[in-house]
Scaffold this motif. Structure first.
Motif, PDB file in Angstrom:
ATOM      1  N   SER A 175       0.849  -1.176   0.000  1.00 43.88           N
ATOM      2  CA  SER A 175       0.000   0.000   0.000  1.00 43.88           C
ATOM      3  C   SER A 175       0.891   1.235   0.000  1.00 43.88           C
ATOM      4  CB  SER A 175      -0.911   0.017   1.223  1.00 43.88           C
ATOM      5  OG  SER A 175      -1.674   1.201   1.228  1.00 43.88           O
ATOM      6  N   ALA A 176       0.497   2.235  -0.751  1.00 46.06           N
ATOM      7  CA  ALA A 176       1.246   3.488  -0.794  1.00 46.06           C
ATOM      8  C   ALA A 176       0.974   4.337   0.445  1.00 46.06           C
ATOM      9  CB  ALA A 176       0.874   4.267  -2.045  1.00 46.06           C
ATOM     10  N   PHE A 177      -0.056   3.970   1.229  1.00 47.00           N
ATOM     11  CA  PHE A 177      -0.450   4.748   2.392  1.00 47.00           C
ATOM     12  C   PHE A 177      -0.099   4.005   3.676  1.00 47.00           C
ATOM     13  CE2 PHE A 177      -3.462   5.768  -1.001  1.00 47.00           C
ATOM     14  CZ  PHE A 177      -3.197   7.122  -1.134  1.00 47.00           C
ATOM     15  N   SER A 178       0.290   4.748   4.678  1.00 44.53           N
ATOM     16  CA  SER A 178       0.578   4.138   5.979  1.00 44.53           C
ATOM     17  C   SER A 178      -0.741   3.779   6.666  1.00 44.53           C
ATOM     18  CB  SER A 178       1.369   5.103   6.858  1.00 44.53           C
ATOM     19  OG  SER A 178       0.543   6.184   7.254  1.00 44.53           O
ATOM     20  N   THR A 179      -0.643   3.044   7.750  1.00 46.32           N
ATOM     21  CA  THR A 179      -1.843   2.648   8.490  1.00 46.32           C
ATOM     22  C   THR A 179      -2.586   3.869   9.027  1.00 46.32           C
ATOM     23  OG1 THR A 179      -0.749   0.599   9.122  1.00 46.32           O
ATOM     24  CG2 THR A 179      -2.679   1.223  10.392  1.00 46.32           C
ATOM     25  N   ASN A 180      -1.850   4.852   9.519  1.00 44.01           N
ATOM     26  CA  ASN A 180      -2.483   6.071  10.027  1.00 44.01           C
ATOM     27  C   ASN A 180      -3.168   6.857   8.927  1.00 44.01           C
ATOM     28  OD1 ASN A 180      -1.725   5.556  12.653  1.00 44.01           O
ATOM     29  ND2 ASN A 180       0.167   6.740  12.507  1.00 44.01           N
ATOM     30  N   GLU A 181      -2.567   6.908   7.758  1.00 45.80           N
ATOM     31  CA  GLU A 181      -3.192   7.615   6.636  1.00 45.80           C
ATOM     32  C   GLU A 181      -4.479   6.921   6.201  1.00 45.80           C
ATOM     33  OE1 GLU A 181       0.560   9.673   4.316  1.00 45.80           O
ATOM     34  OE2 GLU A 181       0.175   7.531   3.990  1.00 45.80           O
ATOM     35  N   LYS A 182      -4.464   5.594   6.169  1.00 43.88           N
ATOM     36  CA  LYS A 182      -5.674   4.856   5.797  1.00 43.88           C
ATOM     37  C   LYS A 182      -6.777   5.056   6.841  1.00 43.88           C
ATOM     38  CE  LYS A 182      -3.293   1.034   4.982  1.00 43.88           C
ATOM     39  NZ  LYS A 182      -2.979  -0.360   4.668  1.00 43.88           N
ATOM     40  N   LEU A 183      -6.401   5.082   8.109  1.00 41.15           N
ATOM     41  CA  LEU A 183      -7.365   5.326   9.169  1.00 41.15           C
ATOM     42  C   LEU A 183      -7.952   6.734   9.044  1.00 41.15           C
ATOM     43  CD1 LEU A 183      -8.741   4.423  11.796  1.00 41.15           C
ATOM     44  CD2 LEU A 183      -6.766   5.327  13.026  1.00 41.15           C
ATOM     45  N   PHE A 184      -7.119   7.725   8.787  1.00 41.92           N
ATOM     46  CA  PHE A 184      -7.573   9.102   8.615  1.00 41.92           C
ATOM     47  C   PHE A 184      -8.551   9.202   7.446  1.00 41.92           C
ATOM     48  CE2 PHE A 184      -7.036  13.245   6.548  1.00 41.92           C
ATOM     49  CZ  PHE A 184      -7.489  14.072   7.568  1.00 41.92           C
ATOM     50  N   MET A 185      -8.229   8.578   6.312  1.00 36.07           N
ATOM     51  CA  MET A 185      -9.121   8.624   5.150  1.00 36.07           C
ATOM     52  C   MET A 185     -10.453   7.951   5.446  1.00 36.07           C
ATOM     53  SD  MET A 185      -6.688   8.073   1.839  1.00 36.07           S
ATOM     54  CE  MET A 185      -5.353   7.103   2.505  1.00 36.07           C
ATOM     55  N   THR A 186     -10.416   6.848   6.148  1.00 34.54           N
ATOM     56  CA  THR A 186     -11.648   6.147   6.497  1.00 34.54           C
ATOM     57  C   THR A 186     -12.532   7.004   7.400  1.00 34.54           C
ATOM     58  OG1 THR A 186     -10.479   4.035   6.356  1.00 34.54           O
ATOM     59  CG2 THR A 186     -12.579   4.046   7.537  1.00 34.54           C
ATOM     60  N   ILE A 187     -11.923   7.666   8.370  1.00 35.09           N
ATOM     61  CA  ILE A 187     -12.688   8.531   9.276  1.00 35.09           C
ATOM     62  C   ILE A 187     -13.286   9.713   8.514  1.00 35.09           C
ATOM     63  CG2 ILE A 187     -12.455  10.135  11.218  1.00 35.09           C
ATOM     64  CD1 ILE A 187     -10.461   8.107  12.425  1.00 35.09           C
ATOM     65  N   MET A 188     -12.515  10.328   7.623  1.00 34.76           N
ATOM     66  CA  MET A 188     -13.018  11.473   6.861  1.00 34.76           C
ATOM     67  C   MET A 188     -14.193  11.082   5.959  1.00 34.76           C
ATOM     68  SD  MET A 188     -11.568  14.297   7.601  1.00 34.76           S
ATOM     69  CE  MET A 188     -11.463  13.822   9.301  1.00 34.76           C
ATOM     70  N   VAL A 189     -14.083   9.938   5.308  1.00 34.02           N
ATOM     71  CA  VAL A 189     -15.168   9.483   4.434  1.00 34.02           C
ATOM     72  C   VAL A 189     -16.416   9.177   5.256  1.00 34.02           C
ATOM     73  CG1 VAL A 189     -15.902   7.593   2.925  1.00 34.02           C
ATOM     74  CG2 VAL A 189     -13.670   8.656   2.596  1.00 34.02           C
ATOM     75  N   THR A 190     -16.227   8.585   6.421  1.00 26.11           N
ATOM     76  CA  THR A 190     -17.359   8.283   7.289  1.00 26.11           C
ATOM     77  C   THR A 190     -18.050   9.556   7.750  1.00 26.11           C
ATOM     78  OG1 THR A 190     -16.262   6.272   8.054  1.00 26.11           O
ATOM     79  CG2 THR A 190     -18.043   7.112   9.412  1.00 26.11           C
ATOM     80  N   LEU A 191     -17.273  10.539   8.178  1.00 25.45           N
ATOM     81  CA  LEU A 191     -17.863  11.810   8.603  1.00 25.45           C
ATOM     82  C   LEU A 191     -18.559  12.523   7.447  1.00 25.45           C
ATOM     83  CD1 LEU A 191     -15.083  13.164  11.000  1.00 25.45           C
ATOM     84  CD2 LEU A 191     -17.340  12.279  11.618  1.00 25.45           C
ATOM     85  N   ALA A 192     -17.949  12.506   6.281  1.00 27.69           N
ATOM     86  CA  ALA A 192     -18.557  13.158   5.120  1.00 27.69           C
ATOM     87  C   ALA A 192     -19.873  12.491   4.744  1.00 27.69           C
ATOM     88  CB  ALA A 192     -17.595  13.128   3.939  1.00 27.69           C
TER      89      ALA A 192
END
Length: 69
Positions: free
Chosen positions: A21-38
């Motif tokens: 994966s090009a993204f770290s675990t923290n980056e993937k977690l951040f993206m998941t949280i942002m999509v959920t909030l949106a």
């Protein structure tokens, strides 16, 4: 025909290959949280906007039909 040694090597090689994966675990977690909030806030603010427009239409002397495609 494959010998037991070859089968063992193939199994070990397959087990060593990891998903990349090009993204770290923290980056993937951040993206998941942002999509959920949106996905929560987008419909919420959409409903607030629609309710507010109902009060603004008479002041603008515009009917709802002008905004419905």
């Amino acid at each position: 025909m494959a010998t037991p040694e070859t089968q063992t090597e193939n199994t070990e090689t397959a087990m060593d290959s990891r998903a990349f994966s090009a993204f770290s675990t923290n980056e993937k977690l951040f993206m998941t949280i942002m999509v959920t909030l949106a996905s929560f806030f987008s419909p919420l603010f959409g409903q607030i906007e629609n309710a507010r427009l109902q009060t603004v239409f008479p002041e603008m002397a515009v009917g709802i039909a002008a905004f419905i495609p």
